[in-house]
Scaffold this motif. Structure first.
Motif, PDB file in Angstrom:
ATOM      1  N   SER A 471      68.540 128.037  31.344  1.00  0.00           N
ATOM      2  CA  SER A 471      67.956 127.142  32.315  1.00  0.00           C
ATOM      3  C   SER A 471      68.814 125.963  32.417  1.00  0.00           C
ATOM      4  CB  SER A 471      66.444 126.863  32.001  1.00  0.00           C
ATOM      5  OG  SER A 471      65.846 125.934  33.045  1.00  0.00           O
ATOM      6  N   ASP A 472      68.981 125.444  31.454  1.00  0.00           N
ATOM      7  CA  ASP A 472      69.824 123.979  31.285  1.00  0.00           C
ATOM      8  C   ASP A 472      70.987 124.334  31.777  1.00  0.00           C
ATOM      9  OD1 ASP A 472      67.739 122.675  30.174  1.00  0.00           O
ATOM     10  OD2 ASP A 472      68.320 122.790  28.220  1.00  0.00           O
ATOM     11  N   GLN A 473      71.827 125.439  31.510  1.00  0.00           N
ATOM     12  CA  GLN A 473      73.145 125.971  31.759  1.00  0.00           C
ATOM     13  C   GLN A 473      73.027 126.055  33.392  1.00  0.00           C
ATOM     14  OE1 GLN A 473      74.236 129.789  30.035  1.00  0.00           O
ATOM     15  NE2 GLN A 473      76.551 129.415  30.705  1.00  0.00           N
ATOM     16  N   LEU A 474      72.160 126.690  33.803  1.00  0.00           N
ATOM     17  CA  LEU A 474      72.085 126.859  35.161  1.00  0.00           C
ATOM     18  C   LEU A 474      72.214 125.482  36.066  1.00  0.00           C
ATOM     19  CD1 LEU A 474      69.863 129.923  35.732  1.00  0.00           C
ATOM     20  CD2 LEU A 474      72.322 129.868  36.231  1.00  0.00           C
ATOM     21  N   LEU A 475      71.239 124.711  35.547  1.00  0.00           N
ATOM     22  CA  LEU A 475      71.131 123.367  36.264  1.00  0.00           C
ATOM     23  C   LEU A 475      72.432 122.570  36.253  1.00  0.00           C
ATOM     24  CD1 LEU A 475      67.639 122.232  34.765  1.00  0.00           C
ATOM     25  CD2 LEU A 475      68.297 122.795  37.067  1.00  0.00           C
ATOM     26  N   GLN A 476      73.355 122.516  34.993  1.00  0.00           N
ATOM     27  CA  GLN A 476      74.522 122.070  34.978  1.00  0.00           C
ATOM     28  C   GLN A 476      75.717 122.507  35.772  1.00  0.00           C
ATOM     29  OE1 GLN A 476      74.630 119.048  33.397  1.00  0.00           O
ATOM     30  NE2 GLN A 476      72.655 119.170  33.273  1.00  0.00           N
ATOM     31  N   TYR A 477      75.616 123.777  36.075  1.00  0.00           N
ATOM     32  CA  TYR A 477      76.903 124.298  36.827  1.00  0.00           C
ATOM     33  C   TYR A 477      77.336 123.493  38.095  1.00  0.00           C
ATOM     34  CZ  TYR A 477      77.191 128.731  34.133  1.00  0.00           C
ATOM     35  OH  TYR A 477      77.574 129.473  33.206  1.00  0.00           O
ATOM     36  N   TYR A 478      76.174 123.242  38.811  1.00  0.00           N
ATOM     37  CA  TYR A 478      76.512 122.489  39.999  1.00  0.00           C
ATOM     38  C   TYR A 478      75.376 121.422  40.211  1.00  0.00           C
ATOM     39  CZ  TYR A 478      78.866 126.831  40.832  1.00  0.00           C
ATOM     40  OH  TYR A 478      79.752 128.187  40.855  1.00  0.00           O
ATOM     41  N   THR A 479      75.291 120.519  39.171  1.00  0.00           N
ATOM     42  CA  THR A 479      74.460 119.642  39.162  1.00  0.00           C
ATOM     43  C   THR A 479      74.575 118.597  40.391  1.00  0.00           C
ATOM     44  OG1 THR A 479      73.306 117.947  37.837  1.00  0.00           O
ATOM     45  CG2 THR A 479      75.649 118.202  37.410  1.00  0.00           C
ATOM     46  N   HIS A 494      67.423 114.931  39.926  1.00  0.00           N
ATOM     47  CA  HIS A 494      66.937 116.185  39.029  1.00  0.00           C
ATOM     48  C   HIS A 494      66.077 117.171  39.683  1.00  0.00           C
ATOM     49  CE1 HIS A 494      66.172 118.366  35.535  1.00  0.00           C
ATOM     50  NE2 HIS A 494      65.026 118.211  35.557  1.00  0.00           N
ATOM     51  N   PHE A 495      65.151 116.676  40.704  1.00  0.00           N
ATOM     52  CA  PHE A 495      64.290 117.618  41.291  1.00  0.00           C
ATOM     53  C   PHE A 495      65.159 118.659  42.333  1.00  0.00           C
ATOM     54  CE2 PHE A 495      60.616 114.256  40.904  1.00  0.00           C
ATOM     55  CZ  PHE A 495      60.463 114.604  39.692  1.00  0.00           C
ATOM     56  N   LEU A 496      66.144 117.895  43.001  1.00  0.00           N
ATOM     57  CA  LEU A 496      66.823 118.684  43.553  1.00  0.00           C
ATOM     58  C   LEU A 496      67.596 119.784  42.938  1.00  0.00           C
ATOM     59  CD1 LEU A 496      69.333 116.116  45.672  1.00  0.00           C
ATOM     60  CD2 LEU A 496      67.068 117.589  46.556  1.00  0.00           C
ATOM     61  N   ASP A 497      68.127 119.414  41.666  1.00  0.00           N
ATOM     62  CA  ASP A 497      68.719 120.636  40.734  1.00  0.00           C
ATOM     63  C   ASP A 497      67.548 121.696  40.575  1.00  0.00           C
ATOM     64  OD1 ASP A 497      71.220 119.336  40.620  1.00  0.00           O
ATOM     65  OD2 ASP A 497      70.684 118.131  38.787  1.00  0.00           O
ATOM     66  N   VAL A 498      66.413 121.297  40.251  1.00  0.00           N
ATOM     67  CA  VAL A 498      65.333 122.415  39.697  1.00  0.00           C
ATOM     68  C   VAL A 498      65.048 123.092  41.096  1.00  0.00           C
ATOM     69  CG1 VAL A 498      62.921 122.496  39.088  1.00  0.00           C
ATOM     70  CG2 VAL A 498      64.337 120.946  38.046  1.00  0.00           C
ATOM     71  N   ALA A 499      65.146 122.526  42.313  1.00  0.00           N
ATOM     72  CA  ALA A 499      64.775 123.358  43.391  1.00  0.00           C
ATOM     73  C   ALA A 499      65.917 124.356  43.716  1.00  0.00           C
ATOM     74  CB  ALA A 499      64.508 122.406  44.490  1.00  0.00           C
ATOM     75  N   ALA A 500      67.000 123.622  43.701  1.00  0.00           N
ATOM     76  CA  ALA A 500      68.102 124.750  44.068  1.00  0.00           C
ATOM     77  C   ALA A 500      68.211 125.822  43.117  1.00  0.00           C
ATOM     78  CB  ALA A 500      69.254 123.868  44.221  1.00  0.00           C
ATOM     79  N   THR A 501      68.037 125.399  41.681  1.00  0.00           N
ATOM     80  CA  THR A 501      68.184 126.416  40.671  1.00  0.00           C
ATOM     81  C   THR A 501      67.124 127.497  40.751  1.00  0.00           C
ATOM     82  OG1 THR A 501      69.282 124.990  39.186  1.00  0.00           O
ATOM     83  CG2 THR A 501      68.428 127.024  38.329  1.00  0.00           C
TER      84      THR A 501
END
Length: 566
Positions: A471-479, A494-501
């Protein structure tokens, strides 16, 4: 089991959810209480205990301190520490109170498996027969009503700033324009430049033409300055309550946070194995909620407690730590953080929860077992109620692969000697079921693979805790994270990252025909209102000719005139 529609799923989640109540928060620095200081070092005062010996606790998850502490494991106590009082205890009770570590050759029986009864069919709560674009999935989390509320609050904040004397041009932002703004934020996550201004440069070979076709640089900046998730007038009223129990530290992010949390639970139901862990959102803004975590790569920021699906890294639920624990029980922050994320009405029963050593305690695991949740996690030897018996325990001289275990009802505590001692407890597994792992060892000046026995809880922990790392890895790819001076805008990103992931994971579960990069690229195009296949118009070719070498100018000219290179 029939799948619910999106609306039914969301309604079910809203009706059953019991929202968390957080303590008050000030943007100015405040005095940190003892619990905050313990938490900064990774300790929980309600769970951690220390002996009176000269022992310095370590941040490392596994330490060989079992011989240096005195405590109880349930009602069990080592008779060697009883002194003369032991003579007054009946022999039968003395025998019952004696515990020693057992070996892998001793047979251990796991508790009867809990039946897995999820509240809904696990997986996406959407029909796989329907077509779902990246934009439609992203809008499950950032719906038009949520974005409309963002526009309303952003326009109000801009009006307030202008009334206070700010000097810039402003026109009210619309829903469509705010979606385009979010698209540019994701574009900047894909195309890295040294500063925001570089995305609108037109005097360099390395200039990018796309952002200027979406909106001007000044417009992007003014939206960023005024972006607001709550109404500024309501913020002012909340700020007047600072120092009282009525003040809400998360007031500026709560409207959007509640929407994101509900959507995360409504449109996806986790599979059996879930993980609980903390996530740090990097931030250097001056706010009390900011935490320092020495063990994290990003050491300073906001801490979130996160529940994820171990199978794919989907963020099922999250809560932002406000530097004070105001949960209903008195069992400590780590206990309450896990309990707040595991809503039985929403999830169902029979889940297996994996966690790291900050959360693991006998009280938590036995209470989860009573709720029909299995749990497994690493633990710290000095934590309250874990076994301190030195009888047949591991030592520093124990050979690699050695296993010791103690069972107390459904709870088994296992120690395993790998390169260093590993401590895990579980209410799911037997101590040892014949599992093995391979390790490289040096034999006669050469490294060779060798097989060692491995406890069942350790194997399962390593397998399923990888979900939160995914989960953390996917969030960091295109944060979408970038520098900003306001703490609540860091949380918004961060909410944008969570929503997109989460949207990508849903798309992968439903269709599975797109890479993560391809998904984000198509999402950017849809948010910005352009087709990904249609390249934006480039600036005049003279811009390239004037700064290119003579040879390159000739090749560019020939290609433009004759359709081929020289």
């Amino acid at each position: 089991m029939a799948r619910h529609t999106c609306e039914q799923a969301l309604q079910m989640t809203i009706e059953s959810e019991e929202e968390l109540t957080f303590s008050s928060e000030s943007e100015d620095d405040e005095y940190l209480d003892d619990e905050d200081l313990h938490f900064e070092e990774g300790f929980d005062p309600a769970q951690d205990t220390f002996s009176q010996e000269n022992v310095v606790p370590s941040r490392a998850p596994h330490t060989g301190m079992a011989q240096k502490h005195r405590s109880f494991f349930s009602a069990v106590e080592n008779l060697n520490e009883c002194g003369n009082d032991c003579e007054q205890i009946p022999v039968a009770k003395r025998a019952k109170k004696t515990l020693s570590w057992r070996e892998e050759t001793d047979v251990d029986v796991a508790p009867k498996p809990r039946r897995f009864l999820p509240a809904r069919e696990p997986g996406p709560q959407l029909s796989p027969a329907d077509s779902h674009s990246p934009m439609s999935l992203f809008k499950l989390f950032f719906s038009e009503s949520a974005v409309s509320n963002l526009c309303h609050n952003t326009n109000a904040q801009a009006a307030r700033a202008l009334a206070q004397g700010r000097k810039y041009s402003w026109t009210d932002v619309s829903v469509g324009e705010l979606y385009r703004y979010i698209g540019l934020v994701f574009y900047m996550a894909m195309v890295k430049m040294s500063s925001i201004a570089d995305y609108w440069r037109q005097d360099s070979l390395f200039s990018v033409p796309f952002p200027a076709t979406v909106m001007s640089r000044d417009r992007y900046r003014t939206i960023s300055w005024n972006l607001h998730m709550s109404h500024p007038d309501a913020d002012k009223e909340n700020d007047k309550k600072r120092g009282t129990a009525e003040h809400d530290r998360l007031f500026r992010v709560k409207p959007l946070m509640d929407t994101i949390r509900l959507a995360c639970k409504a449109f996806y139901h986790p599979r059996r194995n879930v993980t609980v862990k903390e996530r740090l959102v990097a931030c250097r803004a001056n706010a009390v909620m900011r935490r320092f975590m020495k063990a994290k790569p990003t050491k300073l920021g906001f801490k979130c407690f996160v529940l994820t699906d171990s199978s794919n890294g989907y963020t099922v639920d999250l809560s932002v730590y406000t530097s004070k624990n105001i949960f209903p029980s008195d069992h400590g922050l780590s206990y309450d953080a896990v309990m707040s994320l595991l809503d039985k009405k929403v999830l169902g029963s029979g889940y297996h929860v994996y966690m790291d050593d900050f959360y693991t305690s006998p009280k938590l695991l036995t209470d989860l077992f009573a709720m029909k949740f299995g749990a497994c996690g690493t633990y710290r030897d000095y934590r309250k109620d874990f076994p301190r018996s030195s009888s047949n325990a591991l030592t520093k001289k124990s050979t690699r692969g050695s296993i010791r275990w103690i069972r107390d009802g459904p709870l088994v505590c296992v120690k395993w000697m790998d390169k260093q001692e590993v401590s895990v407890c579980s209410t799911i597994h037997a101590a040892y079921k014949g599992d093995c792992v391979q390790r490289k060892v040096k034999v006669q000046d050469a490294w060779r693979k060798k097989t060692f026995p491995c406890p069942a809880p350790v194997s399962a922990y390593n397998q399923h805790m990888a979900g939160v790392d995914l989960s953390d890895q996917l969030l960091q790819y295109y944060t979408a994270q970038h520098k900003t001076m306001k703490w609540y805008r860091k949380v918004f990103l961060h909410f944008l990252d969570v929503a997109a992931t989460n949207a990508f994971i849903l798309h992968k579960e439903l269709h599975g025909n797109m890479t993560h990069k391809g998904f984000v690229e198509e999402l950017i195009g849809e948010l910005c209102g352009v087709s990904q296949k249609t390249a934006p118009k480039h600036t005049n070719i003279d811009h390239v000719k004037n700064i290119a070498t003579a040879g390159r100018r000739m090749r560019v000219h020939c290609k433009a005139v004759h359709g081929k290179k020289l």
